[in-house]
Motif scaffolding. Structure first.
Motif, mmCIF file in Angstrom:
data_model
loop_
_atom_site.group_PDB
_atom_site.id
_atom_site.type_symbol
_atom_site.label_atom_id
_atom_site.label_comp_id
_atom_site.label_asym_id
_atom_site.label_seq_id
_atom_site.Cartn_x
_atom_site.Cartn_y
_atom_site.Cartn_z
ATOM 1 N N GLU A 74 0.830 -1.205 0.000
ATOM 2 C CA GLU A 74 0.000 0.000 0.000
ATOM 3 C C GLU A 74 0.868 1.259 0.000
ATOM 4 O O GLU A 74 0.611 2.213 -0.747
ATOM 5 N N ALA A 75 1.908 1.262 0.813
ATOM 6 C CA ALA A 75 2.812 2.414 0.858
ATOM 7 C C ALA A 75 3.532 2.587 -0.479
ATOM 8 O O ALA A 75 3.737 3.719 -0.932
ATOM 9 N N LEU A 76 3.901 1.489 -1.112
ATOM 10 C CA LEU A 76 4.576 1.549 -2.410
ATOM 11 C C LEU A 76 3.643 2.140 -3.468
ATOM 12 O O LEU A 76 4.071 2.965 -4.285
ATOM 13 N N ALA A 77 2.383 1.760 -3.435
ATOM 14 C CA ALA A 77 1.409 2.319 -4.381
ATOM 15 C C ALA A 77 1.269 3.829 -4.172
ATOM 16 O O ALA A 77 1.234 4.599 -5.139
ATOM 17 N N LYS A 78 1.202 4.251 -2.917
ATOM 18 C CA LYS A 78 1.094 5.687 -2.620
ATOM 19 C C LYS A 78 2.355 6.429 -3.068
ATOM 20 O O LYS A 78 2.272 7.508 -3.665
ATOM 21 N N ALA A 79 3.509 5.864 -2.784
ATOM 22 C CA ALA A 79 4.770 6.495 -3.173
ATOM 23 C C ALA A 79 4.885 6.585 -4.688
ATOM 24 O O ALA A 79 5.322 7.617 -5.224
ATOM 25 N N SER A 80 4.484 5.539 -5.379
ATOM 26 C CA SER A 80 4.546 5.543 -6.843
ATOM 27 C C SER A 80 3.639 6.615 -7.421
ATOM 28 O O SER A 80 4.004 7.301 -8.380
#
Length: 152
Positions: A74-80
């Protein structure tokens, strides 16, 4: 820092693993840019390879902890999404310059992790990762004839 919110949403023990995955997205971005402009291809691929090296080394050093995978995803999706919005509307050259700034900021994260450990081998490895980030930023500066700011 653009990625502060996604980073702090990840449990501390999985932050290095999260950042390793974020490095993979940077490698992918460099490779996409290399396809956009064949004149820049060779050195952009070198930057991509460094990002993959950072990702591999960081993931081996401190992988995502079992049970944290969904939070990290989830954090990776937000960061991307944050990165995509930061690059939106910019020409290729400016996107690459923005990436150089991101590399310099990334180096600070690795230096920060190095300062938090008493294990000299782990500390040295984090500092190698910081150096790889700076190498990409310096290469961008050299290839594009610019001088991106040094981290404070």
């Amino acid at each position: 820092m653009l990625l502060m919110q996604p980073l702090i949403s990840v449990p501390e023990g999985s932050r290095v693993g999260f950042l390793s995955q974020l490095e993979r997205t940077a490698a992918k971005r460099y490779r996409e840019w290399a396809e956009e402009d064949p004149d820049l291809r060779d050195w952009l691929i070198e930057c991509a390879d460094r990002e993959d090296q950072i990702a591999d080394r960081a993931a081996r050093l401190v992988p995502v902890k079992p049970g944290d995978e969904a939070i990290v995803a989830e954090a990776l999706a937000k960061a991307s999404a944050l990165y995509a919005s930061a690059f939106e509307g910019h020409c290729l050259r400016d996107r690459i310059i923005l990436q150089a700034h991101a590399e310099r900021q990334g180096s600070l994260a690795w230096v920060g992790f190095a300062s938090q450990t008493d294990d000299e081998a782990v500390k040295a490895e984090f500092l190698v990762l910081a150096g790889l980030e700076i190498a990409s930023a310096d290469q961008i500066d050299s290839e594009l004839g610019v001088r991106t700011s040094q981290p404070v």
